[in-house]
Design an enzyme around this catalytic site. Structure first.
Site, mmCIF file in Angstrom:
data_model
loop_
_atom_site.group_PDB
_atom_site.id
_atom_site.type_symbol
_atom_site.label_atom_id
_atom_site.label_comp_id
_atom_site.label_asym_id
_atom_site.label_seq_id
_atom_site.Cartn_x
_atom_site.Cartn_y
_atom_site.Cartn_z
ATOM 1 N N ARG A 162 9.610 12.263 1.927
ATOM 2 C CA ARG A 162 10.313 11.673 0.783
ATOM 3 C C ARG A 162 9.687 12.228 -0.496
ATOM 4 O O ARG A 162 8.482 12.082 -0.711
ATOM 5 C CB ARG A 162 10.183 10.147 0.818
ATOM 6 C CG ARG A 162 10.753 9.482 -0.392
ATOM 7 C CD ARG A 162 10.681 7.958 -0.349
ATOM 8 N NE ARG A 162 11.174 7.466 -1.610
ATOM 9 C CZ ARG A 162 10.565 6.582 -2.392
ATOM 10 N NH1 ARG A 162 9.452 6.007 -2.003
ATOM 11 N NH2 ARG A 162 11.091 6.238 -3.541
ATOM 12 N N HIS A 196 12.413 8.695 -9.993
ATOM 13 C CA HIS A 196 11.112 8.045 -9.781
ATOM 14 C C HIS A 196 10.363 8.111 -11.119
ATOM 15 O O HIS A 196 9.308 8.726 -11.234
ATOM 16 C CB HIS A 196 10.348 8.727 -8.642
ATOM 17 C CG HIS A 196 9.251 7.897 -8.039
ATOM 18 N ND1 HIS A 196 9.154 7.652 -6.690
ATOM 19 C CD2 HIS A 196 8.198 7.263 -8.598
ATOM 20 C CE1 HIS A 196 8.078 6.915 -6.444
ATOM 21 N NE2 HIS A 196 7.484 6.666 -7.601
ATOM 22 N N GLU A 199 12.219 1.607 -7.280
ATOM 23 C CA GLU A 199 11.541 0.445 -7.851
ATOM 24 C C GLU A 199 12.034 0.058 -9.241
ATOM 25 O O GLU A 199 11.280 0.105 -10.230
ATOM 26 C CB GLU A 199 10.024 0.683 -7.876
ATOM 27 C CG GLU A 199 9.424 0.882 -6.502
ATOM 28 C CD GLU A 199 7.892 0.922 -6.506
ATOM 29 O OE1 GLU A 199 7.291 0.862 -7.587
ATOM 30 O OE2 GLU A 199 7.304 1.011 -5.421
ATOM 31 N N TYR A 238 3.615 -3.406 -0.396
ATOM 32 C CA TYR A 238 2.166 -3.215 -0.445
ATOM 33 C C TYR A 238 1.398 -4.517 -0.215
ATOM 34 O O TYR A 238 0.390 -4.527 0.468
ATOM 35 C CB TYR A 238 1.747 -2.627 -1.801
ATOM 36 C CG TYR A 238 2.159 -1.185 -1.961
ATOM 37 C CD1 TYR A 238 1.334 -0.160 -1.546
ATOM 38 C CD2 TYR A 238 3.401 -0.856 -2.504
ATOM 39 C CE1 TYR A 238 1.709 1.169 -1.672
ATOM 40 C CE2 TYR A 238 3.799 0.470 -2.635
ATOM 41 C CZ TYR A 238 2.949 1.480 -2.214
ATOM 42 O OH TYR A 238 3.331 2.788 -2.325
ATOM 43 N N ASN A 241 9.705 -0.798 -0.426
ATOM 44 C CA ASN A 241 8.302 -0.479 -0.686
ATOM 45 C C ASN A 241 7.527 -1.775 -0.621
ATOM 46 O O ASN A 241 7.771 -2.688 -1.419
ATOM 47 C CB ASN A 241 8.119 0.138 -2.076
ATOM 48 C CG ASN A 241 8.724 1.533 -2.174
ATOM 49 O OD1 ASN A 241 9.220 2.068 -1.186
ATOM 50 N ND2 ASN A 241 8.685 2.109 -3.352
ATOM 51 N N GLU A 258 7.760 3.135 1.290
ATOM 52 C CA GLU A 258 6.360 3.272 0.853
ATOM 53 C C GLU A 258 5.545 2.127 1.434
ATOM 54 O O GLU A 258 5.988 0.970 1.436
ATOM 55 C CB GLU A 258 6.208 3.190 -0.673
ATOM 56 C CG GLU A 258 6.665 4.392 -1.432
ATOM 57 C CD GLU A 258 6.474 4.236 -2.937
ATOM 58 O OE1 GLU A 258 5.533 3.514 -3.357
ATOM 59 O OE2 GLU A 258 7.271 4.831 -3.675
HETATM 60 O O1 IFM Z 1 2.198 5.289 -6.829
HETATM 61 C C1 IFM Z 1 3.127 4.272 -6.782
HETATM 62 C C2 IFM Z 1 4.518 4.838 -6.580
HETATM 63 O O2 IFM Z 1 4.856 5.737 -7.579
HETATM 64 C C3 IFM Z 1 5.538 3.724 -6.600
HETATM 65 N N1 IFM Z 1 5.183 2.679 -5.687
HETATM 66 C C4 IFM Z 1 3.845 2.167 -5.716
HETATM 67 C C5 IFM Z 1 2.848 3.320 -5.656
HETATM 68 C C6 IFM Z 1 1.412 2.768 -5.702
HETATM 69 O O3 IFM Z 1 1.216 2.064 -6.893
#
Ligand code: IFM
Length: 471
Positions: free
Chosen positions: A83, A127, A172, A308, A306, A375
């Site tokens: 990606r 992005h 995002e 985290y 995404n 992500e």
């Molecule tokens: O690095 C970023 C990415 O550009 C977008 N999502 C979160 C990642 C980590 O912060």
């Protein structure tokens, strides 16, 4: 290498896509090469005090020139997909008008190189590197930007759509609207609630218009050929009440979920903003026009997720904030970091169950919509040992924990089709500059040497065997 005898592993479905992700401004450098125009991140990162150490993306990983080596690296990780994002100002230096042939030719070479390695490209069109010329006219707070995005999307899809089958319109939108226009930590560095709500709506509109433009521009596949798939990537979370027994915490968790997830999921899936969004998050009638939701809600082929970290929220009724609290800016409401939950180098909670909760929620809220984790990853304090190795065991534990959670969600019926590690290699982490390392591959910025970390070996094994070790 095949799994060691007797090792217990969780197998993923046949055809599950394993990949790694990057983004243009974070890796490319070459800010003026081949006729590229200036982006808002070129401007922002050069303003004093906006990024750690004054870091900029001027060189980054020198990825614009080294893309062939980096793709070879991805192939060594057994990535079946890669990606990456396209820099809009490389294609349209001023954000409008005819295409810059050199910019298109570059990404065409990237796609060809991926295909030569048998790697499926997953292209993100936006992005975060808006052409500065468009910011000068209001950026995403201006409705016109959504229309211009569709023109750009059509140009790129027309040029690459014969080889690229999977497209992500926007990455995002929550971060763009809030970090960029509400709190100003990201480009363009604006602090204005009205512009932030306008931005989030216009990004959705850009997604809808862009989706239509991609579909219109891409030639129909030959019979039996893979159809074009278009989606959007949202940064999503699972929001826990700090104390589930307290109604105020539960109520707050539902509100924060609407602000972080529902504000995009609602329009995309249900064609409406969540009723509980306050004026700070819901765009007003002067921004939302008749017919907008019909455009935004146009069918997509997948949702990129995404993930985290979860968010844990609570109300400090005694008005006393505790260690690890971050005020939400609303009464005594706080984000909580409870003792005992580990954090990454970003100070983000490590809690894979949040990913499980999120995926099963999407199974229920968006039935029939295929999901990709576009992500997931961790920033760690990586260093090179005297023998040249990088033993990033924390990252391996993070990836393994989240993949186990993803596997559980699959078993529970979530339609998860693939997983992209963030990131292929260390890169420019926005306002944190180069101080945070997310890569499977270490980048020595002084020499641009790439050194695969232990997690890269771990990921290569997982991708090769389509399964994760569970011990
Ligand atoms: O690095 C970023 C990415 O550009 C977008 N999502 C979160 C990642 C980590 O912060």
């Amino acid at each position: 290498m095949s799994p060691a005898d007797g090792q217990r592993r969780d197998a993923f479905p046949p055809g599950f896509l394993w990949g790694a992700a990057t983004a243009a401004y974070q890796i490319e450098g070459a800010p003026a090469e081949d006729g590229k125009g200036r982006s808002i991140w070129d401007t922002f990162s050069h303003r004093p005090g906006r990024t750690a150490h004054g870091d900029t993306g001027d060189i980054a990983c020198d990825g614009y020139r080294r893309f062939a080596d980096d793709i070879a690296l991805a192939a060594r990780l057994n990535a079946g997909a890669y990606r990456f994002s396209i820099s809009w100002p490389r294609i349209q230096p001023e954000g409008r008008g005819s295409a810059n042939p050199a910019g298109l030719a570059h990404y065409s070479r990237v796609v060809d190189t991926l295909l030569e390695h048998g790697i499926t490209p997953l292209v993100t069109l936006y992005h975060w590197d808006l052409p500065q010329a468009l910011q000068d006219k209001g950026g995403w707070a201006a409705r016109d930007t959504a229309e211009l995005f569709a023109d750009y999307a059509g140009i790129v899809a027309g040029a690459l759509g014969d080889r690229v089958r999977r497209w992500i319109t926007i990455n995002e939108p929550w971060v763009i609207a809030n970090m960029g226009y509400r709190w100003g930590q990201h480009a363009p560095g604006i602090r204005d609630v009205h512009q932030a709500t306008a931005t989030s709506h216009h990004l959705l509109l850009a997604h809808g218009r862009g989706t239509a433009a991609i579909r219109a521009a891409v030639p129909a596949p030959p019979s039996g050929g893979a159809p074009t798939e278009v989606g959007i990537t949202l940064n999503m979370t699972h929001v826990y009440p700090a104390d589930p027994a307290k109604p105020a915490d539960r109520e707050l968790a539902t509100d924060v979920d609407a602000q972080m997830n529902g504000v995009f999921l609602g329009p995309l899936i249900d064609g409406a903003y969540p009723a509980r969004l306050g004026a700070d998050y819901a765009p007003g009638p002067q921004i939302v026009r008749d017919g907008d939701f019909g455009i935004i809600r146009a069918p997509i082929d997948f949702l990129g997720v995404n993930y985290y970290a979860p968010q844990i929220v609570g109300v400090r009724e005694d008005g006393i904030f505790r260690r690890g609290d971050t005020p939400l800016g609303r009464g005594h409401a706080v984000f909580v970091h409870p003792d005992g939950i580990p954090v990454t180098a970003m100070d983000w909670l490590v809690h894979p169950d949040g990913l499980y909760e999120l995926l099963v929620r999407l199974r229920d809220d968006a039935p029939g919509l295929p999901l990709y984790i576009t992500e997931n990853g961790a920033a760690c304090a990586d260093y090179v040992n005297p023998d040249g190795t990088i033993e990033d065991t924390e990252r391996i534990a993070y990836l393994q924990g989240h993949l186990r959670a993803a596997h559980r969600a699959l078993t529970a019926g979530a339609d998860l089709r693939g997983y992209f590690a963030w990131s292929l290699m260390d890169n420019f982490e926005w306002s944190h500059g180069y101080s945070k390392r997310f890569g499977l591959v270490f980048v020595d910025y002084g020499t641009q040497r790439r050194i695969p970390k232990r997690s890269a070996e771990w990921f290569a094994d997982v991708a090769r065997n389509n399964s994760i070790p569970v011990d």
